[in-house]
Design a protein around this motif. Sequence first.
Motif, PDB file in Angstrom:
ATOM      1  N   GLU A 147      60.714  36.388  26.654  1.00  0.00           N
ATOM      2  CA  GLU A 147      61.263  37.060  25.474  1.00  0.00           C
ATOM      3  C   GLU A 147      61.783  38.411  25.952  1.00  0.00           C
ATOM      4  N   GLU A 181      60.690  24.715  28.166  1.00  0.00           N
ATOM      5  CA  GLU A 181      60.369  23.911  26.987  1.00  0.00           C
ATOM      6  C   GLU A 181      60.079  22.471  27.388  1.00  0.00           C
ATOM      7  N   ILE A 188      71.994  23.133  21.360  1.00  0.00           N
ATOM      8  CA  ILE A 188      71.572  24.458  21.837  1.00  0.00           C
ATOM      9  C   ILE A 188      70.453  25.055  20.979  1.00  0.00           C
ATOM     10  N   PHE A 189      69.895  24.249  20.052  1.00  0.00           N
ATOM     11  CA  PHE A 189      68.838  24.796  19.189  1.00  0.00           C
ATOM     12  C   PHE A 189      67.601  25.160  20.021  1.00  0.00           C
ATOM     13  N   ARG A 190      67.171  24.248  20.858  1.00  0.00           N
ATOM     14  CA  ARG A 190      66.028  24.538  21.728  1.00  0.00           C
ATOM     15  C   ARG A 190      66.441  24.260  23.167  1.00  0.00           C
ATOM     16  N   SER A 191      66.722  25.301  23.911  1.00  0.00           N
ATOM     17  CA  SER A 191      67.089  25.100  25.306  1.00  0.00           C
ATOM     18  C   SER A 191      66.123  25.847  26.210  1.00  0.00           C
ATOM     19  N   GLN A 196      68.452  36.044  23.390  1.00  0.00           N
ATOM     20  CA  GLN A 196      67.806  36.584  22.191  1.00  0.00           C
ATOM     21  C   GLN A 196      68.447  37.913  21.809  1.00  0.00           C
ATOM     22  N   GLU A 262      64.080  27.303  12.395  1.00  0.00           N
ATOM     23  CA  GLU A 262      63.967  28.774  12.476  1.00  0.00           C
ATOM     24  C   GLU A 262      65.181  29.383  13.175  1.00  0.00           C
ATOM     25  N   GLY A 265      62.869  35.445  13.401  1.00  0.00           N
ATOM     26  CA  GLY A 265      61.535  35.826  12.954  1.00  0.00           C
ATOM     27  C   GLY A 265      61.512  37.304  12.600  1.00  0.00           C
ATOM     28  N   GLU A 302      59.145  43.656  14.076  1.00  0.00           N
ATOM     29  CA  GLU A 302      60.138  43.035  14.968  1.00  0.00           C
ATOM     30  C   GLU A 302      61.097  42.138  14.193  1.00  0.00           C
ATOM     31  N   SER A 304      63.696  39.198  15.460  1.00  0.00           N
ATOM     32  CA  SER A 304      64.031  38.487  16.695  1.00  0.00           C
ATOM     33  C   SER A 304      64.822  37.226  16.371  1.00  0.00           C
ATOM     34  N   VAL A 305      66.050  37.191  16.875  1.00  0.00           N
ATOM     35  CA  VAL A 305      66.896  36.028  16.575  1.00  0.00           C
ATOM     36  C   VAL A 305      67.528  35.479  17.839  1.00  0.00           C
ATOM     37  N   GLY A 306      67.686  34.172  17.888  1.00  0.00           N
ATOM     38  CA  GLY A 306      68.355  33.533  19.019  1.00  0.00           C
ATOM     39  C   GLY A 306      69.861  33.608  18.827  1.00  0.00           C
ATOM     40  N   ARG A 309      71.081  30.009  18.688  1.00  0.00           N
ATOM     41  CA  ARG A 309      70.787  29.380  17.384  1.00  0.00           C
ATOM     42  C   ARG A 309      71.719  29.902  16.312  1.00  0.00           C
TER      43      ARG A 309
HETATM   44  N1  GAP Z   1      59.712  38.264  20.618  1.00  0.00           N
HETATM   45  C1  GAP Z   1      59.398  37.261  19.642  1.00  0.00           C
HETATM   46  C2  GAP Z   1      59.844  35.942  20.011  1.00  0.00           C
HETATM   47  O1  GAP Z   1      60.343  35.695  21.096  1.00  0.00           O
HETATM   48  P1  GAP Z   1      60.092  33.511  19.091  1.00  0.00           P
HETATM   49  O2  GAP Z   1      59.902  32.970  17.699  1.00  0.00           O
HETATM   50  O3  GAP Z   1      59.402  32.784  20.193  1.00  0.00           O
HETATM   51  O4  GAP Z   1      59.665  35.025  19.023  1.00  0.00           O
HETATM   52  C3  GAP Z   1      62.520  34.327  18.638  1.00  0.00           C
HETATM   53  O5  GAP Z   1      61.644  33.558  19.413  1.00  0.00           O
HETATM   54  C4  GAP Z   1      63.826  33.585  18.414  1.00  0.00           C
HETATM   55  O6  GAP Z   1      64.375  33.166  19.655  1.00  0.00           O
HETATM   56  C5  GAP Z   1      63.679  32.312  17.578  1.00  0.00           C
HETATM   57  O7  GAP Z   1      63.719  32.575  16.200  1.00  0.00           O
HETATM   58  C6  GAP Z   1      64.881  31.507  18.040  1.00  0.00           C
HETATM   59  O8  GAP Z   1      66.028  31.881  17.310  1.00  0.00           O
HETATM   60  C7  GAP Z   1      65.048  31.937  19.486  1.00  0.00           C
HETATM   61  N2  GAP Z   1      64.463  30.926  20.405  1.00  0.00           N
HETATM   62  C8  GAP Z   1      63.164  30.790  20.733  1.00  0.00           C
HETATM   63  N3  GAP Z   1      63.000  29.771  21.599  1.00  0.00           N
HETATM   64  C9  GAP Z   1      64.232  29.251  21.813  1.00  0.00           C
HETATM   65  C10 GAP Z   1      64.732  28.174  22.614  1.00  0.00           C
HETATM   66  N4  GAP Z   1      63.940  27.447  23.396  1.00  0.00           N
HETATM   67  N5  GAP Z   1      66.064  27.912  22.582  1.00  0.00           N
HETATM   68  C11 GAP Z   1      66.891  28.663  21.824  1.00  0.00           C
HETATM   69  N6  GAP Z   1      66.480  29.688  21.052  1.00  0.00           N
HETATM   70  C12 GAP Z   1      65.174  29.989  21.044  1.00  0.00           C
END
Ligand code: GAP
Length: 441
Positions: A147, A181, A188-191, A196, A262, A265, A302, A304-306, A309
Amino acid sequence: MNSQLEMETLVSLCKRRGFIFQSSEIYGGINGFWDYGPYGIAMKRAIEKLWWSEMVETRDNVVGLDSTVICNPKVWKASGHLDQFGDMMTDCKECKSRFRVDTMDDPNVCPKCGSTQLTEPREFNLMMKTFVGPVFDEEHVAYLRAETCQSIFTDFHSVRIATRQKLPFGVAQVGKAFRNEINPRNFIFRSREFSQMEMEFFCFEEDCMEWYKYWKEQRVKYYHEKLGFSEDVLRIHDHDTLAHYAKAALDIEYKFPFGWGELEGVHHRGTFDLTRHQESSGESMEYFDQENKRKVIPTVIETSVGLDRTFLAVLCNAYDVDEASTQKEDKKHDIRTVMRFPAAIAPVQIAVLPLSKKLSETAEKVYKDLRSKYRSEFDVTGSIGKRYRRQDEIGTPYCVTIDFDTLDDDCVTIRNRDCMSQERISLSQLTSYFYDKLFIN
Ligand code: GAP
């Protein structure tokens, strides 16, 4: 968003039009890694710029940071990532698929083939490991950050002193994060490599819930007003269970074609991170409150956005299919795919299209002038209908058409992507015509 949108349709449009490709595809790709093509990177940068402007440049109490992907591994020990940042995983002995236990409907049955022959669930740490220096041994192990926010905590005093900020203030950062992961999925939702956009807001404990509410409202407003997400595709999910140090936490979720997911956050992190770094490094993380003559460890809210995403949500939200008139002999209308991106983040904002190659010289002058102010493209190849269809799929909000009349009257035709209306504008008014339409800040 078109409610019938399938992810496969979007993935194929992204490849065809140069938004996103599979990484190292000629070698069969690598699961969980994606490349942004020419139009993809143009839009990704525009989204990042929009966020940065919203969170940093238009505020006096938020400043920026750009820290390294690799830092001292003690950071990850202190933050808890090395000990706790993991998922339970299980493997199917029959079809060899791997699953995160918390995502399975029944942890005893393989979701893919239905077999009950599963391995015992085991802990899997998501941190990506590497080595720093010439020797590949345990002493030289380092980690790619999971992060971006941890450096904001470790650099808290350096940033505060350099900028003379007083509580309450925030530090924002955009950058890559890496997580191994177990099941990268949904495009690209979960990569495994993603970006971030995070902001840590340092405040006094007694004011923290007011700031929590403030940032929640700010972020929701941003999605509605800046990205154009409607009420029915956005919702808030308040967390039922909280970390021991947290007073509140919520996710802002978007309705993707595969379900609610999500996006961002907004979390109350208390004094947890600064306290852990103080204990672990031996350096004080306290802040001296001059007004009340006391030392405190700031409380953190905090957001925190991707970035990826957000990009995916913007793609889903923009996708539409409608009808456009055609010059094909047997048809009056053609089905067209159109990406209705907000103009401020569209990868191409204006396409300049001369009706004939003979008009290229005049058209290029217009294009070069627009290009210096807006993301523009010049296209002279193919029928005008085909060129419009192409720009519709790229999501270009305006096409400027140069025809033979332009040579006489110094006017051009502007075609609007969304309603396909056309209006004639004098060349001298062109730049100011676009100004209001293409900048939304
Ligand atoms: N610092 C807090 C933190 O990292 P998190 O919920 O694990 O919190 C924040 O991650 C944001 O990062 C998520 O809401 C999402 O948008 C993005 N994110 C987390 N893991 C991801 C992944 N594997 N691939 C793409 N985006 C991801």
